[in-house]
Scaffold this active site. Sequence first.
Site, PDB file in Angstrom:
ATOM      1  N   HIS A 105     -59.682 -10.571  55.441  1.00  0.00           N
ATOM      2  CA  HIS A 105     -59.637  -9.740  54.240  1.00  0.00           C
ATOM      3  C   HIS A 105     -58.209  -9.612  53.748  1.00  0.00           C
ATOM      4  O   HIS A 105     -57.240  -9.819  54.486  1.00  0.00           O
ATOM      5  CB  HIS A 105     -60.249  -8.362  54.497  1.00  0.00           C
ATOM      6  CG  HIS A 105     -59.366  -7.410  55.253  1.00  0.00           C
ATOM      7  ND1 HIS A 105     -58.496  -6.548  54.627  1.00  0.00           N
ATOM      8  CD2 HIS A 105     -59.214  -7.183  56.586  1.00  0.00           C
ATOM      9  CE1 HIS A 105     -57.861  -5.824  55.530  1.00  0.00           C
ATOM     10  NE2 HIS A 105     -58.271  -6.193  56.730  1.00  0.00           N
ATOM     11  N   CYS A 106     -58.083  -9.263  52.464  1.00  0.00           N
ATOM     12  CA  CYS A 106     -56.785  -8.906  51.889  1.00  0.00           C
ATOM     13  C   CYS A 106     -56.981  -7.566  51.199  1.00  0.00           C
ATOM     14  O   CYS A 106     -57.601  -6.670  51.781  1.00  0.00           O
ATOM     15  CB  CYS A 106     -56.253 -10.002  50.975  1.00  0.00           C
ATOM     16  SG  CYS A 106     -57.391 -10.572  49.681  1.00  0.00           S
ATOM     17  N   PHE A 107     -56.459  -7.381  49.987  1.00  0.00           N
ATOM     18  CA  PHE A 107     -56.667  -6.116  49.281  1.00  0.00           C
ATOM     19  C   PHE A 107     -58.000  -6.128  48.555  1.00  0.00           C
ATOM     20  O   PHE A 107     -58.872  -5.307  48.800  1.00  0.00           O
ATOM     21  CB  PHE A 107     -55.515  -5.837  48.300  1.00  0.00           C
ATOM     22  CG  PHE A 107     -55.644  -4.502  47.628  1.00  0.00           C
ATOM     23  CD1 PHE A 107     -55.045  -3.379  48.180  1.00  0.00           C
ATOM     24  CD2 PHE A 107     -56.364  -4.351  46.452  1.00  0.00           C
ATOM     25  CE1 PHE A 107     -55.173  -2.130  47.569  1.00  0.00           C
ATOM     26  CE2 PHE A 107     -56.497  -3.120  45.842  1.00  0.00           C
ATOM     27  CZ  PHE A 107     -55.900  -2.001  46.406  1.00  0.00           C
TER      28      PHE A 107
END
Length: 267
Positions: free
Chosen positions: A156-158
Amino acid sequence: MTNDSIDTARIGPFFVTQGIHNLRDYGGYAVPGEGRVRSGVLFRSGQHMEASDEDLALIDALDIRTVIDLRGTSEREGFPCRRHPKFVAQVIAYEGETSNSPPHEGGGGKVVMTPEKARERMLAVYRRMPVNPAMIWIFREYFRALDESEGGSLVHCFAGKDRTGVAASLLLHALGVHHDDIVAEFLLTNDAPTRDILERQSLPRMEAHYGTIDAQALHNLMGVLPEYIDTYIAEVTRDHGSLDAYLATILGVDEDRKQRLRAKLVA
């Protein structure tokens, strides 16, 4: 939460969540022969700062053993992920910044954000990513973890769409998934049933920078276009000759690692 309840809390590949954007399974795609990428072991999403208790119970039930957090230090400190009380997964993250503030996070200075400017700003993100040392490091660790660790993984990222979208695309390519299916998986972000979560988390900061943003510009910032992933691949191909050469020479995914990943992740 039982496996049955997990199955019923889905819309296609997406899990129904209250505070996590774009949580989905990115397995299930065909590979040459009769195999398919395994479902139930490869997950992707946005950040988990606003995860509800029900969301955390879902994450716990998915039995994720490895989390690859593509965000940089300031993002992780500003938006710390909530964790289930029984959370024991290994978390891999880069100590430092993995990107400049992307346009969809409200960065880039005060400008009038037209659809074309939004598109160009996002394309710039994808042009930088192949040569960003921080992203190279974290993508190498992503592949190493998938190779060496057992159980399910979550990347995941933002927003779970750009850095995460590239990570998922690279893995699916390494596993032998057809380019058309890779692009289709990448574009599923636009169908996420949790767009309201992302807007709640991002829109106030974006509008502080850009003022009111029209619908198409907002889509270009908060969604994805086919040319985003195509631009990443074109940059890599121009500099390295092929995506496979980049995987092997820059990200450590040589033929032996590909074969191990396929043995583990294709059924």
